[in-house]
Write a protein that holds these residues in place. Structure first.
Motif, short mmCIF file in Angstrom:
data_model
loop_
_atom_site.label_atom_id
_atom_site.label_comp_id
_atom_site.label_asym_id
_atom_site.label_seq_id
_atom_site.Cartn_x
_atom_site.Cartn_y
_atom_site.Cartn_z
N CYS A 1 -24.11 52.42 -26.38
CA CYS A 1 -22.85 52.94 -25.81
C CYS A 1 -23.13 54.20 -25.01
N PHE B 1 -8.60 40.68 -15.52
CA PHE B 1 -9.49 40.86 -16.67
C PHE B 1 -8.95 41.87 -17.67
N PHE C 1 -7.50 48.73 -18.29
CA PHE C 1 -8.03 47.97 -19.42
C PHE C 1 -8.91 46.81 -18.97
N SER C 2 -9.37 46.86 -17.72
CA SER C 2 -10.20 45.76 -17.23
C SER C 2 -11.58 45.78 -17.88
N LEU C 3 -12.12 44.60 -18.07
CA LEU C 3 -13.45 44.48 -18.65
C LEU C 3 -14.51 45.09 -17.74
N SER C 4 -14.16 45.38 -16.48
CA SER C 4 -15.12 46.01 -15.59
C SER C 4 -15.24 47.51 -15.84
N PRO D 1 -16.39 50.55 -17.81
CA PRO D 1 -17.44 50.72 -18.84
C PRO D 1 -16.89 51.30 -20.14
N PHE D 2 -15.81 52.10 -20.04
CA PHE D 2 -15.25 52.66 -21.27
C PHE D 2 -14.59 51.57 -22.12
N VAL D 3 -14.12 50.53 -21.46
CA VAL D 3 -13.58 49.38 -22.20
C VAL D 3 -14.72 48.68 -22.96
N ILE D 4 -15.86 48.53 -22.30
CA ILE D 4 -17.02 47.90 -22.96
C ILE D 4 -17.45 48.74 -24.16
N VAL D 5 -17.54 50.05 -23.92
CA VAL D 5 -17.95 50.95 -25.01
C VAL D 5 -16.95 50.86 -26.17
N LEU E 1 -15.02 48.31 -26.93
CA LEU E 1 -15.19 47.02 -27.60
C LEU E 1 -16.38 47.07 -28.55
N LEU E 2 -17.49 47.65 -28.08
CA LEU E 2 -18.69 47.71 -28.93
C LEU E 2 -18.45 48.58 -30.16
N LEU E 3 -17.81 49.73 -29.95
CA LEU E 3 -17.56 50.62 -31.09
C LEU E 3 -16.59 49.97 -32.07
N ILE F 1 -14.42 60.53 -25.87
CA ILE F 1 -14.44 59.89 -24.55
C ILE F 1 -13.61 60.67 -23.55
N ILE G 1 -15.65 63.44 -22.28
CA ILE G 1 -16.68 63.01 -21.30
C ILE G 1 -16.01 62.64 -19.98
N LEU H 1 -9.17 46.12 -29.95
CA LEU H 1 -9.47 44.69 -29.82
C LEU H 1 -10.88 44.39 -30.32
#
Lengths: 720, 720
Positions: free
Chosen positions: A418, A529, B529-532, B534-538, B540-542, B621, B624, B639
């Motif tokens: 992350c 998305f 909230f788009s999957l594009s 990067p904070f959304v990806i982070v 999701l991973l967290l 976040i 940052i 999610l």
């Protein structure tokens, strides 16, 4: 284009290193006749298995190649075949060097630990350099032929489709090789342990056990050939995806020359890191402390530290003005107007230094993942020792603690990834993440070297045992092998960590392609998305399901095949009491044959899962809703599979490594040592960890990539 | 508002059913003196544990209540306290009825299977109806007091914040109760098994085992009190979230009267389903085939089938014109203009019938999840039998197959949930998903009844064993208990399945709140909230990491506490050889005390994880990046936790249930029966499955909800 030529030369250097080192290795003594006989049986089994595996894969491969040709054309078909064939060759060479050096390692270990390490590590280095070298040659070669020789623009669809198809070929072979090899190695290992160690009470690698040759064959076809194909795939996909994303995002705004430079940068990055890796191999030497892990780390650290100035140098080569934004340098956004020009300026608002720093992020992530994985799988730290301690109270608590550690082991790598995503994105957006991933993979030669040495020492130990060499030899190979458990886990953590970044890059390429194709694939506007879109949620859930289902298939396959091994061995013991008495030779070949058939049968269905999932999801969802809904669900599927796959893979590979070393820790004389109740419990944990770490877990990595690549190809096929 | 009153009356009916049934149960014979003595020891231990657990929770609760008061005001603080206290009371009553009826079930089973089932099931039904009744009373009561008595508009922030805080109180208690109870029950169970069955070779529930009372106490405080608090929470959160989302999405465009009706609909849905559940309880009777599962299913089916016309009736009551879109019926979008009016028309483009069909989706999803879970955990089908068969080749293959089944068991429920999401969304958007979830939860009374009967029969078996009753009694309680393993897994699958839907509703509420607060919380535009992003990806991973880390804590806690039990019991055996000889009584209380302390100590840190995660992620976040980045990451976290938690929870609860019943299947005389090597391997699998299914797995459900609710409260707190 001199950069591409330089990259090709570096790739050739790797191949040259492989050839020279192989020759010097093969010149070493192969031990006495008994040892050579055993090694011969292992070689025969491994070659027979790979031959049959490749035949089975070839059938699928030819069908897919025809489909690629029909739906996408000639260049992609050629790219696919090149990727597939080279992936297969890499695995075959890796296996071949491994089965020839195992016996030489046993012989060398009878001289000294340093000699044993020398032979085994250099054998690993041959595989490592060939993986990186052939991977680089394939991508750079394709790019050179298409762009330099044929004069096609670097962002032409022919180039993009060719690169994607190359990656697809590599991925397709690698998922079969990883899974087939993984099922083979663990079915043989688990079966041999259950019926030998547990039932008959004979030691591991006892020549009376009919499954013992199959077990040793497994190390070569799974941990070596399967792993090599996997890392070849990871390399090709990551570097290829970086080039494709660069072309898709920046192609419209940059001149062909500047775009060519940016697309060549990942190639030369891979090239110089091959050179630093080769230099690194010469630093793998035992110090006074005889610390094996320390010796390996020296080699890794030298490669990584030398990579820093090397990467700076090549970045400056590609982008001489390091401190000005690419968008500004391009100056050619004049051919774009209005929102297009604005969009390009925003996308290309990063400089050469930003790319360099992104690559530094990749190196730091690699270092941290190596360090974290060592913490979770080495006998020196809390996690492995806690599993060993839990073994004292029985099988159940050993497994509970092992599962707890496997769950826990996902935390730190996730935080590192992350942080890597946020920092690399901050430098250069999604292109920054792509270059971070490329820098990670650039070190693949060294990482594979550390890993591929493991199965060689594992086999060496088996041969020493079966050939009745002195116990001191086995002690040395055991010491080498214990470190191998950790380095094997490290490679898997590294592969899956890079996969997380690569998957984001592939998702980026997917979204760019959606924009590019637009109405050609039935889209009337941008795809939604957003997490508020229910089809995105459904896609995430379905994607998250894939690693679970895939893992279930892999675990079941190992359990089932191991059960067949147990029955075969029991039958052999029953039919010929001379086997246990040591007077007659068991029928090794029949067991190898049985496992071969089982592994090939069991690998097909699960490997098709990620291949078909994006296609099925697209057609089902777009039948229910619109094509846009279908593409949204597929896009979310791609992220769902990585969000879930990262955890499944890390927990399985780290957990499995920890279980294995917890057993070794007890065998070193702790908690009662060999033969104690704690040891029996630890053997159970090790058995459970086997398919976790060597079958289901590592195969998640190519699975993630293949899902992503199929999705990208689906768009191209729909547009055609 | 007559609907709310009707819902309150239905809630009271449930409480009345509880009181009357309890009385009639307590009038039954409590068996002989020895039985009463044992039951007394269990009661004492259970009450002592719950007393201390609630004291510990109260400390956290008071701190949080003060924070809620400071950041959000008086009404939310009251809501929080009501939710927390009622959740606690529900657990306490569930435990209390369970510890009083266990001995009566043992006594009744000595008469006939039907009598045993009668007592045990009605005891479960008391808990079930009180869970549903008190949950409904708390939400309906709060809504009645605020809207009807105080005359506040139903979409006023006071009402919304009050409902969210009520859910928060319920969730906070439930995560502690689930986890603390889960650690207690499995530490005692695993510890008792390891040292009794495995080491000392004495049967389960042997009175010579000092941990035997603790094990029986555990059934009551974990499987009964913890489960009741969990389902209370699930009910309150789901129904509350549906009301809140309705207010947030439709509040601006509807008249207060129509909005009040729509917000009351979930309450009366819960109300009528309590009535159908009470009717259903009377149909739980053994047929000629003496099929226990069949008897329980009769009750469930009657409740579910009667719910269909009942739900139609209440929908028509709330929205008399069933076939016209709500937006059109409102006719009041006149007070909205431009894009607001358009947005409202799009959101409210569903009719009463659409809501009814959405609720039918909820009932179908419930039925399918029950059926799938039974398939994976019942002794009659492939999954359990495959684990039993794998036990023949040892501990390792048992665990491998169990893990394979646990991974596989996630597939069908995921597909069902995905289909449910798509269909319900098709009917009425996110509101449709909310009503589907509400309909699922409306059957909670009956589902809890099926579950809570399990620990009663488990205890009854223990008491029969310890009191030396005839073996035929134990056979009957064992038959009842085997079904209990399946119904327990069913409840957990149901709870986590509904949690997936509820989490989407909560995410919907979160995004609506972001729009509502806007600049008050530092937002300059919509959150991306788009999957594009990067904070959304982070995020999701967290989010995906949370269930893994939480699971690791839970498993480690059980392993550690069980190890302490083993040591304590070994010490007792050593200090007083008379215990094993049967001449002196072991010190049950000291073991109970030890487990109590361990469980309370171990539950605190993991429970704080979901409480703090959204807050920490937001602040880190947004430090940052921007506040918008922070909110995007937190939204994705919500999610991520459900996408990953769904799989972790289902795999753990179904897998654990399958392991348990595989052991029972072998004990029924298959694969060599009790005492065989296969049985020993199956005991290991059961031990591993214990913390999977009763500690880590089920606690994921409240964990998901609490993460979501904290995120919503965070927005309100930031805006204040």
């Amino acid at each position: 284009m001199t950069m591409v030529v330089a990259a090709l030369l570096c790739g050739l250097a790797a191949v040259l290193y492989g050839i020279i080192t192989s020759r010097s290795l093969l010149a070493a003594s192969a031990g006495n006749e008994k040892m050579q006989e055993i090694a011969g049986a292992i070689q025969e089994g491994a070659r027979a298995y790979l031959g049959r595996q490749y035949t089975a894969i070839a059938i699928v491969g030819v069908i897919v190649a025809v489909l690629v040709f029909v739906f996408l054309g000639m260049v992609p078909a050629i790219g696919f075949v090149v990727g597939a064939v080279l992936s297969g060759i890499t695995g075959f060479i890796g296996m071949n060097i491994s089965v020839k050096t195992n016996v030489r390692t046993a012989q060398a270990a009878s001289e000294s630990l340093q000699s044993g390490l020398n032979v085994a590590f250099r054998a690993g280095a041959v595989t490592g350099m060939l993986v990186a070298g052939l991977a680089l040659l394939s991508i750079a070669g394709l790019f050179y032929v298409l762009v330099t020789v044929s004069g096609i623009a670097p962002d032409d669809r022919t180039v993009i489709d060719g690169l994607v198809a190359l990656a697809f070929g590599a991925s397709l072979i690698s998922i079969f090789a990883r899974l087939g090899g993984g099922i083979f190695t663990k079915a043989a290992d688990v079966g041999a342990d259950l019926v030998g160690k547990v039932e008959a009470g004979i030691p591991e690698d006892d020549p009376r056990n009919p499954a013992v040759i199959a077990d040793n064959v497994g190390d070569n076809v799974g941990d070596c050939a399967g792993m090599a194909a996997d890392l070849f795939e990871t390399y090709v996909v990551t570097v290829g995806a970086t080039m494709v994303l660069t072309a898709l995002q920046l192609g419209t705004g940059l001149s062909d020359g500047m775009l060519g430079n940016l697309m060549s940068l990942p190639l030369i990055v891979g090239g110089v890191c091959i050179i630093t890796s080769i230099i690194g191999t010469f630093f793998v030497r035992l110090g006074k402390s005889q610390n094996i892990m320390g010796a390996l780390y020296k080699g890794f650290l030298v490669s990584a530290i030398l990579a820093v100035p090397a990467l700076y140098f090549v970045t400056q080569w590609a982008i001489p003005d390091l401190n000005t934004d690419i968008g500004v340098l391009a100056g050619s956004t004049g051919n774009l107007t209005g929102t297009d020009a604005q969009a390009f300026a925003a996308t290309a608002a990063f400089s050469g230094m930003d790319l360099f720093w992104s690559m530094m992020v990749g190196l730091v992530v690699t270092g941290l993942i190596v360090w974290i994985t060592e913490y979770y799988t080495s006998v020196n730290y809390r996690p492995v020792r806690s599993i060993a301690a839990a073994s004292v109270t029985g099988h159940g608590t050993n497994v509970i603690q092992g599962l707890a550690i496997s769950l826990e082991a996902t935390a730190l790598p996730t935080l590192v990834i992350c942080a890597g995503i946020i920092v690399a994105y901050g430098f250069a957006g999604i292109i920054g993440i792509a270059f971070a991933a490329t820098a990670m993979l650039a070190l693949a030669g060294m990482i594979v070297a550390l890993d591929a040495y493991g199965p060689v020492t594992d086999n060496a130990g088996g041969i020493a045992e079966m050939a009745g060499l002195d116990d001191s030899v086995r002690d040395k190979t055991d010491a080498l092998d214990a470190v191998g458990n950790t380095t094997k886990a490290v490679t898997k953590g590294y592969a899956i960590g890079s996969a997380a970044l690569a998957a984001l890059v592939l998702f980026g390429a997917y979204t760019e392609d959606l924009k590019y194709f637009g109405s050609a694939i039935g889209l009337e506007g941008p795809v939604n998305f957003s997490l508020s879109n229910p089809f995105v949620i459904v896609g995430l859930l379905l994607g998250a399901l894939l690693p679970y289902l895939f893992g279930a298939f892999g675990m079941t396959a190992v359990g089932r095949a191991a059960g067949e091994v147990v029955k075969d061995v029991r039958q052999q013991f029953k039919n010929d009491p001379g086997i246990m008495a040591g007077t007659s030779r068991p029928n090794y070949a029949s067991t190898v044959d049985l496992v071969t058939k089982a592994a090939i049968k069991e690998m097909i269905i699960p490997s098709l899962l990620p291949l078909l999932a994006p296609i099925v999801v697209y057609f089902v969802i777009s039948a229910i809703g619109t094509p846009a809904d279908g593409f949204a669900a597929v896009g979310a599927l791609l992220l769902g599979v990585i969000v879930s796959g990262l955890f499944v893979a890390i927990s399985m590979t780290s957990g499995g490594g920890a279980w294995d070393n917890a057993k070794k820790y007890i065998e070193d004389g702790n908690h009662g040592g060999k033969g104690s109740e704690a040891h029996k419990a630890a053997v159970t944990g090790d058995t459970v960890g086997d398919p976790y770490k060597d079958t289901a877990g590592p195969a998640v990595n190519p699975m993630i990539k293949i899902t992503n690549i199929v999705a990208i190809l689906l768009l191209a096929a729909l547009a055609h």
